[in-house]
Design an enzyme around this catalytic site. Structure first.
Site, PDB file in Angstrom:
ATOM      1  N   CYS A   1       0.889 -12.807  11.644  1.00  0.00           N
ATOM      2  CA  CYS A   1       1.848 -13.692  12.308  1.00  0.00           C
ATOM      3  C   CYS A   1       2.650 -12.887  13.327  1.00  0.00           C
ATOM      4  O   CYS A   1       2.689 -11.652  13.264  1.00  0.00           O
ATOM      5  CB  CYS A   1       2.799 -14.323  11.286  1.00  0.00           C
ATOM      6  SG  CYS A   1       3.873 -13.133  10.469  1.00  0.00           S
TER       7      CYS A   1
ATOM      8  N   CYS B   1       4.973 -10.052  12.291  1.00  0.00           N
ATOM      9  CA  CYS B   1       4.425  -8.719  12.013  1.00  0.00           C
ATOM     10  C   CYS B   1       4.599  -7.798  13.215  1.00  0.00           C
ATOM     11  O   CYS B   1       4.787  -6.585  13.068  1.00  0.00           O
ATOM     12  CB  CYS B   1       2.942  -8.814  11.668  1.00  0.00           C
ATOM     13  SG  CYS B   1       2.518 -10.050  10.431  1.00  0.00           S
TER      14      CYS B   1
ATOM     15  N   CYS C   1     -13.664  29.912  -2.864  1.00  0.00           N
ATOM     16  CA  CYS C   1     -12.335  30.518  -2.956  1.00  0.00           C
ATOM     17  C   CYS C   1     -11.261  29.557  -2.481  1.00  0.00           C
ATOM     18  O   CYS C   1     -11.400  28.908  -1.439  1.00  0.00           O
ATOM     19  CB  CYS C   1     -12.294  31.788  -2.123  1.00  0.00           C
ATOM     20  SG  CYS C   1     -10.680  32.567  -2.126  1.00  0.00           S
TER      21      CYS C   1
ATOM     22  N   CYS D   1      -9.701  29.735   1.014  1.00  0.00           N
ATOM     23  CA  CYS D   1     -10.458  29.195   2.149  1.00  0.00           C
ATOM     24  C   CYS D   1     -10.020  27.775   2.483  1.00  0.00           C
ATOM     25  O   CYS D   1     -10.193  27.303   3.609  1.00  0.00           O
ATOM     26  CB  CYS D   1     -11.955  29.163   1.836  1.00  0.00           C
ATOM     27  SG  CYS D   1     -12.587  30.636   1.021  1.00  0.00           S
TER      28      CYS D   1
ATOM     29  N   ASP E   1       5.428  -8.883 -11.885  1.00  0.00           N
ATOM     30  CA  ASP E   1       5.416 -10.235 -11.350  1.00  0.00           C
ATOM     31  C   ASP E   1       4.959 -11.172 -12.466  1.00  0.00           C
ATOM     32  O   ASP E   1       4.058 -10.833 -13.234  1.00  0.00           O
ATOM     33  CB  ASP E   1       4.466 -10.316 -10.159  1.00  0.00           C
ATOM     34  CG  ASP E   1       4.394 -11.714  -9.572  1.00  0.00           C
ATOM     35  OD1 ASP E   1       5.455 -12.257  -9.242  1.00  0.00           O
ATOM     36  OD2 ASP E   1       3.283 -12.244  -9.455  1.00  0.00           O
TER      37      ASP E   1
ATOM     38  N   ASP F   1      -0.196  -9.202  -7.833  1.00  0.00           N
ATOM     39  CA  ASP F   1      -1.573  -9.570  -7.525  1.00  0.00           C
ATOM     40  C   ASP F   1      -2.048  -9.001  -6.197  1.00  0.00           C
ATOM     41  O   ASP F   1      -3.179  -9.210  -5.797  1.00  0.00           O
ATOM     42  CB  ASP F   1      -1.751 -11.088  -7.536  1.00  0.00           C
ATOM     43  CG  ASP F   1      -0.897 -11.791  -6.495  1.00  0.00           C
ATOM     44  OD1 ASP F   1      -0.366 -11.102  -5.599  1.00  0.00           O
ATOM     45  OD2 ASP F   1      -0.756 -13.021  -6.567  1.00  0.00           O
TER      46      ASP F   1
ATOM     47  N   ASP G   1       2.563 -10.234  -3.135  1.00  0.00           N
ATOM     48  CA  ASP G   1       3.418  -9.147  -3.615  1.00  0.00           C
ATOM     49  C   ASP G   1       3.230  -7.871  -2.802  1.00  0.00           C
ATOM     50  O   ASP G   1       3.777  -6.827  -3.164  1.00  0.00           O
ATOM     51  CB  ASP G   1       3.109  -8.850  -5.090  1.00  0.00           C
ATOM     52  CG  ASP G   1       3.395 -10.034  -5.992  1.00  0.00           C
ATOM     53  OD1 ASP G   1       4.447 -10.670  -5.797  1.00  0.00           O
ATOM     54  OD2 ASP G   1       2.577 -10.337  -6.862  1.00  0.00           O
TER      55      ASP G   1
END
Length: 881
Positions: free
Chosen positions: A79, A82, A147, A150, A566, A767, A771
């Site tokens: 949307c 955002c 090693c 490295c 939740d 979920d 959330d």
């Protein structure tokens, strides 16, 4: 339709809140915010409005001064809101001069100062806002990475490659895990970066290469063991001749004869040095070419110095001070034998730590029985196509993911979800590839094949997680970066101090002590301490249906103080079910009439009533004259009888007396259930016939899981958008004391933030969809997933099985793994902190003790084996719940 040039939203020109003309063209805006952004820089939006989606370009040129212009494709934009969120996050990054996001193109356009900001900062800002950059991830195998020191060199080379967002090198898996922008960086650039610091790349093991990788590991083990055997056989006579006073046949030989024998031993140890120890010299030379030093350097310098000194002592004893012309060929043979043996045992133990991945890869079915041209044929599972109808008989594996179209059965999903009880499956249910059909036969339509199946995604996530690093590993990385140069400096200082201040023969003491310092130091134990435990711990999580995204999430989970759950879909099933039918006469008849009316309704509660009636085997006739009254309920005629179903307002409007039912109604509502009244009428005036209650019921194991979380010392908080009475009713059922009710989805993240302000480390369980902001805000986000929905980007830990018990198990895995890591780090640090000074001779002035290089070599070899063995103890982890 016209398109807003700022956010990209399509609108009718008559619905636009404003319009402006620019260069002969009219632009329309869906909001005042978009209008204001356009007026600030119209040329920017006009120029960018035609860019194709998904491209990423950058104006970076390291040879030219000035700002960098980058275009970054973004996923998760849903949307115009955002857009503002991402722009604010980008603009807050130091060094960013301008940030614009085009909603239509799903692209961020950023101008930044490369001396202050970089692509990693920008990507992090976008991720912090809850969105993701269109980056790619890859794994590259690295040849002869033994090693830990490295690791830092390779990581720095990769991170210094433009377009690389992150790079992590795992000495346990001998692989590099790289996140990069494919439009900026190519795979060849990554390989070149690794080769620039002296290492060769190889393909990372995949399912197809798993057997070849295991075979190559076995060949390497056999090669190392053969080198050990050769060195050990040569070491027997070399050690015997090194101490002639203990061998009767040598005890009385003249010095000339002894020197001849020592010369022969020198020739025997030369192939030990050059063949059994060849790996040390190749590694040391590769490091030297890139002005670096590692474990190979320590062993190569130490054994070569001992052999050269010994050879000079045998060939020209006169040039040495009296009493110092003694050979140390035994040090060369025994040290190389022990260190090579340690490497072989370490390699064998490493193979066991990746057992979880091998188990997952081995779950895949090899063939599938499909319908082609009306015939059943068996084909390799790789040839199954989306849409194929696949047949599965009792005892067979489900080859790919799909949806059942015919038949039913019980399916064992324990290998994927961790659920031990077989799950009943019927038409319309999803099945997961690699699960086992137990009883009946069925057909299903393939929906996901190849790399898109749930199993393939699980393997990929576990591999990526095992290649990640926990924050605690940074200490080991920092120490390893300075370790080898520090040890070499200490070896030189040790030689000087013993030569200047030590007892006679000072040269012998100085050489022995300095070589011992070089040999005893073990950066490998330090470097293996964290990755080996992480590999096993994350693998154990996968075995229990828990996908841990990386080391950072694993470390954070063990430090949690509070867990926010939740309600809907997490504590409860997330689907309304029929719970109570109370009738003034016949319950079955009341339910039959109510469900018949609800057959014509599309409300979710209606479906619960219809399903409940069908489960009892009731025959439901079609209703007549159906009428839905928004905010009240529904009415219809069933078999000539008028039926009303709804709330108090519907009953009041129709003049139905429900007073006799109110006491029972209050009891049910106090339990968090939704009550609907049923009235019937044969004539004009309806009368109350009873009531029906529907509720989102609690999962069977939620109370047990919450009790387990409390035993782990966590405060459990429930968060929901439901009203307080319903929320508290559910909370009482599962034993939760703290309830956050009537919380809007967009406010869940704020509530998590408020808990963090209280000083708590907070985990959030949801979920993964509505959330997502709260999951991202939490210190650790746990997403309740399903077997075919595991890639929940907002979470840190995904629970394949939809059970809260997985949260407790994940925290147990985290605590066990971090405890194991701390044991390994403590052991490795203490070993080196105590071992190096003892090797240098600090105990000699007080107790007359000077460590032998042979003992030092044994200690060094088995310190790494001890760390890997301790990590493998995690394979016996069993969850308490």
């Amino acid at each position: 339709m016209v398109k807003d040039p700022v956010c990209g939203m399509e609108i009718e020109d008559k619905d636009a809140v404003a319009s402006h003309s620019y260069e002969g063209r009219t632009y329309y805006f869906c909001s005042r915010a978009c209008e204001e952004q356009f007026l600030e820089k119209p040329e920017f939006y006009v120029a960018k409005s035609a860019k194709p989606v998904g491209s990423l370009t950058t104006g970076y040129n390291p040879d030219l001064p000035g700002p960098v212009h980058a275009e970054m494709p973004i996923t998760g934009l849903t949307c115009p809101t955002c857009v503002v969120t991402i722009e604010k996050s980008l603009q807050a990054v130091p060094g960013v001069q301008q940030a614009m996001v085009n909603f239509a193109n799903q692209t961020a356009f950023v101008t930044y100062d490369p001396d202050v900001a970089n692509l990693e900062n920008l990507t992090g800002a976008i991720k912090d806002a809850g969105y993701w950059v269109g980056s790619a991830k890859t794994r590259l195998g690295i040849v002869d990475l033994h090693c830990a020191s490295c690791v830092t060199r390779i990581e720095e080379a990769l991170k210094g490659t433009h377009g690389v967002l992150d790079a992590s090198v795992n000495v346990g898996t001998q692989e590099a895990y790289i996140e990069y922008l494919p439009a900026v960086t190519k795979l060849a650039d990554l390989q070149a970066a690794i080769e620039s610091v002296g290492y060769q790349t190889r393909p990372a093991p995949s399912e197809e290469l798993a057997d070849k990788e295991a075979e190559a590991r076995e060949q390497e083990y056999r090669s190392l063991f053969n080198r050990f055997l050769f060195a050990a056989v040569i070491a027997v006579p070399v050690v015997a001749t090194a101490y002639p006073q203990f061998v009767p046949i040598l005890r009385d030989l003249p010095m000339g004869a002894l020197r001849l024998i020592w010369g022969v031993m020198g020739l025997l140890t030369l192939p030990v040095l050059l063949w059994s120890g060849s790996g040390f010299f190749r590694g040391a030379w590769a490091a030297f070419k890139h002005r670096a030093a590692d474990m190979n350097t320590l062993i190569a310098v130490g054994t070569a110095a001992a052999w050269l000194y010994s050879s000079m002592a045998v060939l020209a004893p006169g040039i040495f001070p009296k009493g110092t012309a003694e050979p140390f060929y035994d040090v060369v043979a025994v040290v190389i034998a022990l260190v090579v043996l340690g490497q072989a045992l370490e390699l064998r133990a490493k193979g066991r730590t990746s057992e979880a991945i091998k188990k997952l890869m081995g779950l895949q079915a090899k063939t599938a029985r499909v319908m082609r041209n009306g015939q059943e044929i068996d084909i390799p599972v790789e040839e199954v196509l989306v849409g194929d109808i696949v047949l599965v008989r009792p005892g067979e594996k489900v080859p790919v993911d799909g949806v059942i179209t015919e038949g039913s059965s019980a399916v064992d999903e324990s290998m994927v979800t961790g659920e031990s009880i077989p799950v009943e499956k019927g038409v319309g249910d999803e099945v997961i590839g690699a699960t086992i059909n137990k009883t009946g036969s069925f057909r299903f339509r393939a929906t996901k094949v190849g790399k898109d199946t749930a199993l393939a995604q699980i393997v990929k996530m576990v591999q990526e997680a095992q290649g990640s690093k926990a924050p605690i590993a940074r200490l080991a990385d920092q120490v390893s970066g300075y370790f080898v140069p520090t040890v070499m400096i200490l070896a030189v200082l040790t030689f000087v101090i013993w030569f200047d201040f030590g007892p006679q023969p000072a040269l012998i003491y100085a050489l022995v002590a300095s070589v011992t310092v070089l040999i005893i130091a073990c950066p490998c134990a330090l470097g293996l301490a964290t990755p080996m435990s992480l590999m096993v711990g994350i693998g154990k999580g996968a075995e229990n249906g828990i996908l841990i995204r990386g080391g950072e999430a694993l470390q954070a989970a063990q430090a949690l103080d509070a867990i926010v759950l939740d309600k809907t879909g997490t504590i409860t099933k997330g689907k309304p079910e029929l719970t109570d039918v109370i009738a003034r006469s016949d319950q079955g008849e009341l339910l039959r009439l109510a469900a018949s009316v609800e057959k014509a309704s599309e409300h979710p509660l209606a479906a619960a009533i219809v399903e409940g009636a069908k489960a009892q085997g009731l025959d439901l006739p079609d209703p007549q004259d159906f009428q839905a009254v928004p905010g009240y309920g529904v009415m219809a005629t069933v078999e000539g009888q008028r039926v009303l179903l709804g709330n108090r307002r519907l009953m009041a409007r129709e003049g139905v007396d429900i007073a006799p039912l109110l006491t029972q109604t209050e009891v049910l509502e106090a339990e968090g259930k939704t009550v609907m009244f049923v009235a019937t009428a044969d004539g004009d005036r309806p009368s109350a016939a009873g009531l029906i209650a529907v509720a989102d019921t609690v999962k069977e194991d939620s109370a047990k899981a919450i009790a387990a979380l409390k035993r782990l010392g966590l405060e459990v908080v429930m968060i929901t958008g439901d009203n307080r009475r319903t929320a508290e009713a559910i909370a009482r059922q599962v034993g939760v004391e703290r309830v956050l009710a009537e919380v809007l989805p967009e406010d869940k993240a704020q509530n998590v933030r408020l808990l963090q302000v209280e000083g708590k480390k907070v985990g959030m369980v949801g979920d993964g969809i509505n959330d997502a902001p709260a999951l991202a805000q939490a210190d650790v986000g746990f997403a309740i997933g399903t077997g075919t929905d595991i890639a929940i980007e907002a979470s840190d830990i995904t629970l394949i099985r939809g059970s809260l018990l997985g949260v407790a198990t994940a925290i147990e895995v985290s605590k066990a793994t971090m405890s194991n890591i701390k044991q390994n780090l403590f052991g490795a640090l203490i070993y080196n902190i105590l071992g190096v000074p003892v090797a240098a001779g600090v105990l000699y002035p007080f107790f007359g003790v000077l460590l032998s290089p042979i003992i030092a070599g044994a200690a060094m070899a088995f310190s790494s084996v001890t760390v890997v063995t301790n990590a493998n103890r995690l394979r016996g982890f069993k969850p308490a719940v």
